[in-house]
Design an enzyme around this catalytic site. Sequence first.
Site, PDB file in Angstrom:
ATOM      1  N   GLU A 130       0.849  -1.320   0.742  1.00 40.53           N
ATOM      2  CA  GLU A 130      -0.046   0.239  -0.238  1.00 40.53           C
ATOM      3  C   GLU A 130       1.220   1.498  -0.141  1.00 40.53           C
ATOM      4  O   GLU A 130       0.720   2.585  -0.599  1.00 40.53           O
ATOM      5  CB  GLU A 130      -1.295  -0.137   1.351  1.00 40.53           C
ATOM      6  CG  GLU A 130      -1.967   1.107   1.548  1.00 40.53           C
ATOM      7  CD  GLU A 130      -2.561   1.644   2.589  1.00 40.53           C
ATOM      8  OE1 GLU A 130      -2.956   0.399   2.837  1.00 40.53           O
ATOM      9  OE2 GLU A 130      -2.850   2.420   2.814  1.00 40.53           O
ATOM     10  N   CYS A 199      -7.825   3.886   8.675  1.00 42.61           N
ATOM     11  CA  CYS A 199      -8.988   2.569   8.043  1.00 42.61           C
ATOM     12  C   CYS A 199      -9.807   2.445   9.276  1.00 42.61           C
ATOM     13  O   CYS A 199      -9.488   1.958  10.176  1.00 42.61           O
ATOM     14  CB  CYS A 199      -9.159   1.829   7.219  1.00 42.61           C
ATOM     15  SG  CYS A 199     -10.065   0.960   6.623  1.00 42.61           S
TER      16      CYS A 199
HETATM   17  S1  SF4 Z   1     -11.732  -0.872   3.967  1.00 43.97           S
HETATM   18 FE1  SF4 Z   1      -9.834  -0.450   5.479  1.00 43.97          FE
HETATM   19  S2  SF4 Z   1      -8.412  -1.800   5.875  1.00 43.97           S
HETATM   20 FE2  SF4 Z   1     -10.032  -3.181   4.250  1.00 43.97          FE
HETATM   21  S3  SF4 Z   1      -9.215  -2.898   2.079  1.00 43.97           S
HETATM   22 FE3  SF4 Z   1      -9.561  -1.075   2.443  1.00 43.97          FE
HETATM   23  S4  SF4 Z   1      -8.787   0.393   4.168  1.00 43.97           S
HETATM   24 FE4  SF4 Z   1      -7.921  -1.791   3.838  1.00 43.97          FE
END
Ligand code: SF4
Length: 291
Positions: A130, A199
Amino acid sequence: MKITIDPDCGFCFGVNHAIQLADKELSDGKNLFCLGEMVHNQAQMDLLKSKGLKVVSHSDLNALSGSTVMVRAHGEPPSTFSMAKELEIEIIDATCPIVTKLQKRINESYLAGEVSNAQIVIFGKPGHAEVAGLNGNAGNAAIIVHNESELSKIDFTKPVRLFSQTTMDAEQYKAIAAQVESKMNEYGNPDLIITKSVCKQVSGRTAGLKIFASEHEIIIFVGGNNSANGAYLFSVCKQSNPNSHYICNIDDIEPHWFLNVKTVGISGATSTPGWLIEQVADYIQTLKINP
Ligand code: SF4
């Protein structure tokens, strides 16, 4: 022994979306390649591979002209998409929408920085996919910091645009941001913009997970070897309940952990499939525990 599964565990929507896209392609009988491990979970990867998914790396792309390649939820830098276009590779883009939004914001700050001379700083794990994608949206010129000791890489006399990899510890990011702000104040430089980019599918589980971990005598946390969110969520369990164990699958379970135990809590990372959690619960239920 009473076994309870954390109601908040299982795939986050980003991973779920990527798996659904892959399943659809594979069920149509198509050949599907994925750039890197699609999900940081070996058991789920084994299942996808058994359906025909092939994991490839960037260096394999040259040989994949005319094929279909999936970009996983972590996203990719713009250079990957241009290379695929040149090679006439069809891309199935499963980048999580939250990551896409963050890439876009970083790119806007990067482009604006050509005028303001701002530094793009990303709090994240060096080498993580990422982070590579985020950095690619900053012309690969971002300053990557993984802990407070690395803040010395920043020039505090210049503007700073601070971001975090989505799966980092929200509290640690807050502490990093406070340090950056205080250093910049020392230089009389207020030109700092902090983007809250951890997130909530990860950080939003912290409070509930703390309670869940403290309510059980033992916690079994199921996650992949390379899962950043798994490492973070497990640390939350461990702080609330020192009798927490990180496992990848049932082979890692040691029966003596359950001696005289009456309550077991099972949780997992956002990349851990629900079916694996159920499998772990069923296995623990059948254990014969001898003193
Ligand atoms: S929802 Fe959040 S933890 Fe899941 S892939 Fe997307 S950014 Fe990553």
